[in-house]
Scaffold this active site. Structure first.
Site, PDB file in Angstrom:
ATOM      1  CG  HIS A 224      -1.926  -1.068   1.271  1.00  0.00           C
ATOM      2  ND1 HIS A 224      -2.814  -1.312   0.247  1.00  0.00           N
ATOM      3  CD2 HIS A 224      -2.189  -2.008   2.230  1.00  0.00           C
ATOM      4  CE1 HIS A 224      -3.574  -2.360   0.572  1.00  0.00           C
ATOM      5  NE2 HIS A 224      -3.212  -2.796   1.761  1.00  0.00           N
TER       6      HIS A 224
ATOM      7  CG  ASP B 119      -3.080  -8.280   1.132  1.00  0.00           C
ATOM      8  OD1 ASP B 119      -2.302  -8.594   2.046  1.00  0.00           O
ATOM      9  OD2 ASP B 119      -4.083  -7.544   1.299  1.00  0.00           O
TER      10      ASP B 119
ATOM     11  CG  HIS C 213      -6.705  -5.145   2.295  1.00  0.00           C
ATOM     12  ND1 HIS C 213      -6.102  -6.009   3.199  1.00  0.00           N
ATOM     13  CD2 HIS C 213      -7.861  -4.728   2.861  1.00  0.00           C
ATOM     14  CE1 HIS C 213      -6.876  -6.095   4.285  1.00  0.00           C
ATOM     15  NE2 HIS C 213      -7.938  -5.345   4.103  1.00  0.00           N
TER      16      HIS C 213
ATOM     17  CG  ASP D 135      -5.070  -9.837   3.921  1.00  0.00           C
ATOM     18  OD1 ASP D 135      -4.859 -10.403   2.820  1.00  0.00           O
ATOM     19  OD2 ASP D 135      -4.746  -8.650   4.148  1.00  0.00           O
TER      20      ASP D 135
HETATM   21 ZN   LIG Z   1      -4.229  -7.005   3.175  1.00  0.00          ZN
END
Ligand SMILES: [Zn+2]
Length: 314
Positions: free
Chosen positions: A128, A165, A167, A252
């Site tokens: 990120h 991931d 996200h 995750d």
């Molecule tokens: Zn994540």
């Protein structure tokens, strides 16, 4: 297989109750060392990346900002780096440099002779982190720094970054959005934080069509992932012909993870890994460097990493 880990990862402390905690890595280390896979792992103690290494993808002023914030912190005090939940303590700059440096050593390893599959078990995570700001528990884009290094030091022209991931890997996407040498492919829950990664985000300029986003609804299971890997992603990988594959391996998307709604089971991370291994054997002489990103259930994450490593090591 070699696994890159440095205990400075544990000194990047986050506030009590924060999901991205030092316990993630200490639990994972303890778990792996006590499992049969532990006998297969050669632990390597990585050195920090240089500022020059980080500056291939991040603004120098931002790197200096992180350094100065961390050096200004006393004792156990911590400071919020963004408008969200990304924290720094005094050791965070050092930990972030080593997290990035580990990826460079892993790249050197797979580009040389010997083991072609490696795992970078460091924190803070990276996918990120933006060009000039921290975000989503990430300070420096470890995978992005590794990709830029592989290109400059090893002359690698085509790098696939696969990010599973839960996200969206907005930071990695941003850093290579106009770049045809890095094919960024992300499968992530949508709608979900950070609310980017729509399928219409495909790159710009020279990088047009070198970004592939595969948003997935909450509740998605492995069968849908397999279908997408075979029907949508593999043809694109084949067209791209990567010389090196980097994985942003978040865990995750596990059904027991507190930060996501995807329904992958522990063994499914082995299934995903075998599909990527197959691409690597076909296109990149087996070369894969996998980086730990998210994964916040302290039971499910280590077990899922074990399945990932077993499949990488097959
Ligand atoms: Zn994540």
């Amino acid at each position: 297989m070699k696994i890159y880990f440095h205990p400075i990862s544990l000194e990047h402390r986050t506030p009590s109750g924060h999901p991205e905690c030092a316990d993630r890595i200490s639990r994972l280390e303890g778990y792996l060392k006590n499992r049969p896979i532990g006998a297969e792992l050669e632990w390597r103690l990585p050195a920090p990346a240089t500022v020059e290494d980080i500056a291939r993808v991040h603004d120098l002023d931002y790197i200096h900002h992180i350094r100065d914030v961390c050096q200004g912190l006393k004792g156990d005090s911590s400071q919020l780096l963004d408008g969200g939940d990304t924290w720094a303590v005094r050791s965070s700059y050092s930990a972030a440099l080593v997290a990035a440096g580990a990826g460079l050593e892993a790249v050197d390893q797979v580009m040389g002779n010997g083991d072609n599959q490696t795992f970078v078990m460091m924190r803070p995570p990276g996918h990120h982190a933006r060009k000039a700001s921290a975000m989503g528990f990430c300070l420096f884009g470890n995978v992005a720094v590794a990709a830029a290094y592989a290109r400059e030091k090893h002359g690698v022209r085509r790098i696939l970054v696969l990010d599973w991931d839960v996200h969206h890997g907005n930071g990695t996407q941003e850093l290579f959005y106009g770049d045809s040498g890095v094919f960024f492919c992300s499968l992530h829950q949508s709608p979900h934080w950070p609310f980017s990664g729509d399928s219409g985000e495909t790159g710009e300029g020279d990088g047009k069509d070198y970004t592939l986003n595969v948003p997935l609804p909450s509740g998605t299971r492995i069968g849908r992932y397999e279908e997408l890997f075979y029907k949508i992603i593999r043809p694109r990988v084949e067209a791209f012909q990567p010389e090196l594959i980097l994985i942003s391996a978040g865990f995750d998307a596990h059904l027991e993870d507190p930060l996501g709604g995807i329904q992958l089971e522990t063994q499914d991370f082995g299934t995903l890994t075998r599909m990527v291994r197959d691409w690597a054997e076909t296109y990149s002489e087996g070369r894969v460097v996998s980086f730990l990103e998210g994964g916040y259930n302290l039971m499910a994450m280590p077990q899922s990493v074990e399945r990932h490593l077993l499949a990488l090591n097959e």
